[in-house]
Design a protein around this motif. Structure first.
Motif, mmCIF file in Angstrom:
data_model
loop_
_atom_site.group_PDB
_atom_site.id
_atom_site.type_symbol
_atom_site.label_atom_id
_atom_site.label_comp_id
_atom_site.label_asym_id
_atom_site.label_seq_id
_atom_site.Cartn_x
_atom_site.Cartn_y
_atom_site.Cartn_z
ATOM 1 N N LEU A 179 -13.898 23.121 5.866
ATOM 2 C CA LEU A 179 -13.973 24.459 6.441
ATOM 3 C C LEU A 179 -15.223 24.597 7.297
ATOM 4 C CD1 LEU A 179 -13.050 26.460 3.237
ATOM 5 C CD2 LEU A 179 -11.708 26.452 5.326
ATOM 6 N N GLY A 218 -11.405 23.224 -8.271
ATOM 7 C CA GLY A 218 -12.313 23.163 -9.412
ATOM 8 C C GLY A 218 -13.781 23.039 -9.045
ATOM 9 N N LEU A 219 -14.059 22.862 -7.770
ATOM 10 C CA LEU A 219 -15.457 22.731 -7.321
ATOM 11 C C LEU A 219 -15.856 23.831 -6.347
ATOM 12 C CD1 LEU A 219 -15.690 18.863 -6.778
ATOM 13 C CD2 LEU A 219 -16.574 20.190 -8.712
ATOM 14 N N GLY A 220 -14.911 24.583 -5.856
ATOM 15 C CA GLY A 220 -15.235 25.627 -4.897
ATOM 16 C C GLY A 220 -15.618 25.058 -3.545
ATOM 17 N N LEU A 221 -16.461 25.779 -2.831
ATOM 18 C CA LEU A 221 -16.933 25.337 -1.517
ATOM 19 C C LEU A 221 -18.330 24.741 -1.677
ATOM 20 C CD1 LEU A 221 -14.842 27.731 -0.853
ATOM 21 C CD2 LEU A 221 -16.074 27.906 1.306
ATOM 22 N N TYR A 255 -18.349 23.109 5.376
ATOM 23 C CA TYR A 255 -18.153 23.047 3.937
ATOM 24 C C TYR A 255 -16.964 22.135 3.637
ATOM 25 C CZ TYR A 255 -20.804 27.479 3.523
ATOM 26 O OH TYR A 255 -21.766 28.466 3.558
ATOM 27 N N GLN A 309 -13.956 21.975 0.561
ATOM 28 C CA GLN A 309 -13.385 22.751 -0.536
ATOM 29 C C GLN A 309 -12.497 21.850 -1.370
ATOM 30 O OE1 GLN A 309 -11.009 26.123 0.722
ATOM 31 N NE2 GLN A 309 -10.885 26.954 -1.349
#
Lengths: 113, 111
Positions: free
Chosen positions: A90, A40-43, A35, A37
């Motif tokens: 991540l 403001g966009l998350g994962l 992922y 990260q």
């Protein structure tokens, strides 16, 4: 305890360089994930693998490739790094099914100059 | 576009209070909804998860409420503690291993 380790905590690379991010898990998990990260966009899922040499594209695979030659190791490759790939990366793994807990590594903060 | 919408972006709660974080989705194919907790410098860790066939799941001070008809789910942290200060992410799974995450909520619990 499941342990997911990532090769670097911080990485600085130049535009156009080829970048390898390595992830290793020690619990014989079948599934592994990459992922990114961003605030403001998350994962967002880049790629995942459900077996050795198997891979599936996630939401944002463009500019990335992956390699899984051994069950415990999943590599993310940036063929030609660009500044918009500056992010926290991540890695995660899970045992087998998609509802098995995903265990995350501590992340690699990549800066592309 | 964001498949899972999460609010608020940040939250400040007094110690002992209730923290509430909300998520909403549109895709009715989602069938599994986990919440993750992330401390600075660490990767996210699974906190609690729910399937849409139940309306509530409780584990200790953490409760997920799920409203299938409204396509919304929320995390409630009862008796919030300073140690709960972290970033919380909701997520939703489509088929296979495709998970969609919310944008995160930074929770601060003040003593």
């Amino acid at each position: 305890d499941v342990k997911v380790t990532q090769s670097s905590r911080y990485l600085v690379k130049r535009t156009g360089e080829k970048v390898f991010l390595e992830c290793v898990q020690d619990m014989d998990h079948e599934n592994m994930f990459w992922y990114r990260q961003d605030p403001g966009l998350g994962l967002r899922l880049i790629y995942f693998s459900y077996d050795v040499k198997m891979k599936e594209k996630g939401d944002i695979p463009e500019g990335y490739s992956v390699s899984r030659e051994k069950k415990e190791r999943f590599s993310l490759i940036l063929e030609s790094a660009s500044t918009n790939q500056t992010s926290m990366y991540l890695c995660a793994s899970s045992l087998r099914t998609s509802t098995d807990t995903q265990y995350f590594g501590p992340g690699t903060r990549l800066t592309v100059l | 576009q964001q498949q899972v919408k999460q609010s608020p972006q940040s939250l400040i709660v007094q110690k002992g209070g209730i923290s509430i974080i909300n998520c909403a989705y549109e895709n009715t194919a989602f069938d599994y909804f986990p919440w993750y907790q992330q401390f600075p410098g660490k990767g996210p860790a699974l906190l609690i998860a729910i399937r849409p066939d139940v309306s509530e799941k409780k584990e200790g001070r953490f409760t997920i409420s799920f409203n299938k008809s409204a396509k919304q789910f929320s995390l409630h942290i009862m008796d919030s503690q300073p140690g709960d200060s972290a970033t919380y992410f909701c997520a939703a799974r489509r088929s296979g291993n495709q998970f969609y995450f919310g944008t995160g909520t930074s929770l601060t619990v003040i003593p």
